[in-house]
Design a protein around this motif. Sequence first.
Motif, PDB file in Angstrom:
ATOM      1  N   ALA A   1      94.034  65.323   1.593  1.00  0.00           N
ATOM      2  CA  ALA A   1      93.177  65.199   2.766  1.00  0.00           C
ATOM      3  C   ALA A   1      93.274  63.813   3.382  1.00  0.00           C
ATOM      4  O   ALA A   1      93.266  63.659   4.618  1.00  0.00           O
ATOM      5  CB  ALA A   1      91.733  65.513   2.379  1.00  0.00           C
ATOM      6  N   LEU A   2      93.347  62.792   2.531  1.00  0.00           N
ATOM      7  CA  LEU A   2      93.459  61.413   3.019  1.00  0.00           C
ATOM      8  C   LEU A   2      94.751  61.224   3.807  1.00  0.00           C
ATOM      9  O   LEU A   2      94.751  60.631   4.899  1.00  0.00           O
ATOM     10  CB  LEU A   2      93.413  60.447   1.836  1.00  0.00           C
ATOM     11  CG  LEU A   2      93.656  58.967   2.168  1.00  0.00           C
ATOM     12  CD1 LEU A   2      92.516  58.421   3.028  1.00  0.00           C
ATOM     13  CD2 LEU A   2      93.816  58.151   0.887  1.00  0.00           C
ATOM     14  N   ILE A   3      95.847  61.713   3.256  1.00  0.00           N
ATOM     15  CA  ILE A   3      97.127  61.556   3.953  1.00  0.00           C
ATOM     16  C   ILE A   3      97.111  62.288   5.280  1.00  0.00           C
ATOM     17  O   ILE A   3      97.629  61.789   6.287  1.00  0.00           O
ATOM     18  CB  ILE A   3      98.285  62.047   3.061  1.00  0.00           C
ATOM     19  CG1 ILE A   3      98.355  61.248   1.763  1.00  0.00           C
ATOM     20  CG2 ILE A   3      99.612  61.935   3.811  1.00  0.00           C
ATOM     21  CD1 ILE A   3      99.405  61.745   0.781  1.00  0.00           C
ATOM     22  N   GLU A   4      96.507  63.475   5.312  1.00  0.00           N
ATOM     23  CA  GLU A   4      96.431  64.211   6.569  1.00  0.00           C
ATOM     24  C   GLU A   4      95.663  63.420   7.619  1.00  0.00           C
ATOM     25  O   GLU A   4      96.043  63.378   8.796  1.00  0.00           O
ATOM     26  CB  GLU A   4      95.758  65.565   6.319  1.00  0.00           C
ATOM     27  CG  GLU A   4      96.636  66.523   5.535  1.00  0.00           C
ATOM     28  CD  GLU A   4      95.955  67.818   5.183  1.00  0.00           C
ATOM     29  OE1 GLU A   4      96.602  68.678   4.551  1.00  0.00           O
ATOM     30  OE2 GLU A   4      94.764  67.988   5.524  1.00  0.00           O
ATOM     31  N   GLN A   5      94.601  62.754   7.206  1.00  0.00           N
ATOM     32  CA  GLN A   5      93.829  61.942   8.138  1.00  0.00           C
ATOM     33  C   GLN A   5      94.675  60.800   8.692  1.00  0.00           C
ATOM     34  O   GLN A   5      94.652  60.507   9.899  1.00  0.00           O
ATOM     35  CB  GLN A   5      92.586  61.384   7.448  1.00  0.00           C
ATOM     36  CG  GLN A   5      91.687  60.554   8.363  1.00  0.00           C
ATOM     37  CD  GLN A   5      90.453  60.032   7.638  1.00  0.00           C
ATOM     38  OE1 GLN A   5      90.202  60.355   6.477  1.00  0.00           O
ATOM     39  NE2 GLN A   5      89.667  59.200   8.320  1.00  0.00           N
ATOM     40  N   ILE A   6      95.451  60.175   7.822  1.00  0.00           N
ATOM     41  CA  ILE A   6      96.253  59.020   8.247  1.00  0.00           C
ATOM     42  C   ILE A   6      97.432  59.468   9.113  1.00  0.00           C
ATOM     43  O   ILE A   6      97.776  58.799  10.094  1.00  0.00           O
ATOM     44  CB  ILE A   6      96.711  58.225   7.005  1.00  0.00           C
ATOM     45  CG1 ILE A   6      95.484  57.552   6.373  1.00  0.00           C
ATOM     46  CG2 ILE A   6      97.773  57.198   7.388  1.00  0.00           C
ATOM     47  CD1 ILE A   6      95.766  56.846   5.070  1.00  0.00           C
ATOM     48  N   VAL A   7      98.067  60.591   8.779  1.00  0.00           N
ATOM     49  CA  VAL A   7      99.142  61.115   9.634  1.00  0.00           C
ATOM     50  C   VAL A   7      98.607  61.380  11.039  1.00  0.00           C
ATOM     51  O   VAL A   7      99.251  61.044  12.042  1.00  0.00           O
ATOM     52  CB  VAL A   7      99.746  62.398   9.029  1.00  0.00           C
ATOM     53  CG1 VAL A   7     100.658  63.090  10.050  1.00  0.00           C
ATOM     54  CG2 VAL A   7     100.523  62.093   7.763  1.00  0.00           C
TER      55      VAL A   7
END
Length: 365
Positions: free
Chosen positions: A57-63
């Motif tokens: 979820a964190l990576i999706e937010q940053i992408v």
Amino acid sequence: MDSLPATVASALVEGEGEPGGEPGGELGWPARWQALTAVSVELQSLLVTDPGPRLVALIEQIVTQLADGVATSRRHRVELAELAHRVLSTHARACAQTRPEPVRLADWLLDLQLEHPDAPDVSLSAYAAALDDDGLARYRERAVALFEPLPVIGFGQTGRYDRARWALLRVMEELAEYTEDVDLQLLVLSKDLSSGWHYLQVATVLRDNGRSDEALQWVERGLRAVGGRGAALRLIDLAVEEHLRRGAPQQAVQVCREAFFARPNLDLYLKARALVVHTDEWPPLRAELVHHLVQDGGRLAVEVYRRIVEVELARRGIEEQELLVEWLAQLRGLQPDAFADYLDHIKSRHVADRELLDELARRGF
């Protein structure tokens, strides 16, 4: 981990004093770029030390943040796009380990691309295990449902590739390549019929996948659209090859004949000639093609007529001198002002052919 999105948000604010920058930023680009790349490195480390749904979820937010940055930045689009691609690769590896809910993942991947046309390309092969059959089915269902209503770009029209259409096209091309689905590939290709070459692409894909009847139908559609120009000869080549492969040489000849009548062309004459020159069908077909040129009488028809005479002479395809001379007589009637120069050209090219020159003299040429 929780502080990383805030770091990205701060680094994406263009600083004061930068060319083209927006007010409000406290850091210059080199420092902000260093902070962004540090986030990318930290995400890769977390993939080893703390994998799981929270990291996904964190990576999706940053992408998503980086994709937004690509869309709004005026000076650093390329660097931000490359960084977003690297972070998306980390996301794919995190999903392979964590196996998030596949339908939700499919929706996120599709939304990322459609809402951010400048987002990094999604490689479905990198998400194969995580998407599974259910996720891939969801991805395909939504993509096709959005793509099918798009208007077809008709022959001669200018492509209307706005950002939304371009994003959908990119999604569909990747999906068709990944699934190796011919129907998806055809759906993509058939949305742009702005030139004869697009018809040829569709017909070629159909031919290569054993769908001969459909390929020939697309050739016919393409020939009607191009009117003998552009990709016409390539379309005819495909049709001739396919008819011959199917053991139907008469249909191959008919394709050349109809195309010649639609727009006379020396290449079409030669194609028809090559198909039947050693059969009894050639003399009447040849007479029919030449008669059509006489009846047409236009500049293009006369030019083709002249070139046919020269080709037949060079190949010694016409053994009856009287027939050749008759053709020349018809040419004189069609183009009286230019005929003398053309006759001199013929005589100079065949100066050693006494039989021909004598026959020409006997007939008053």
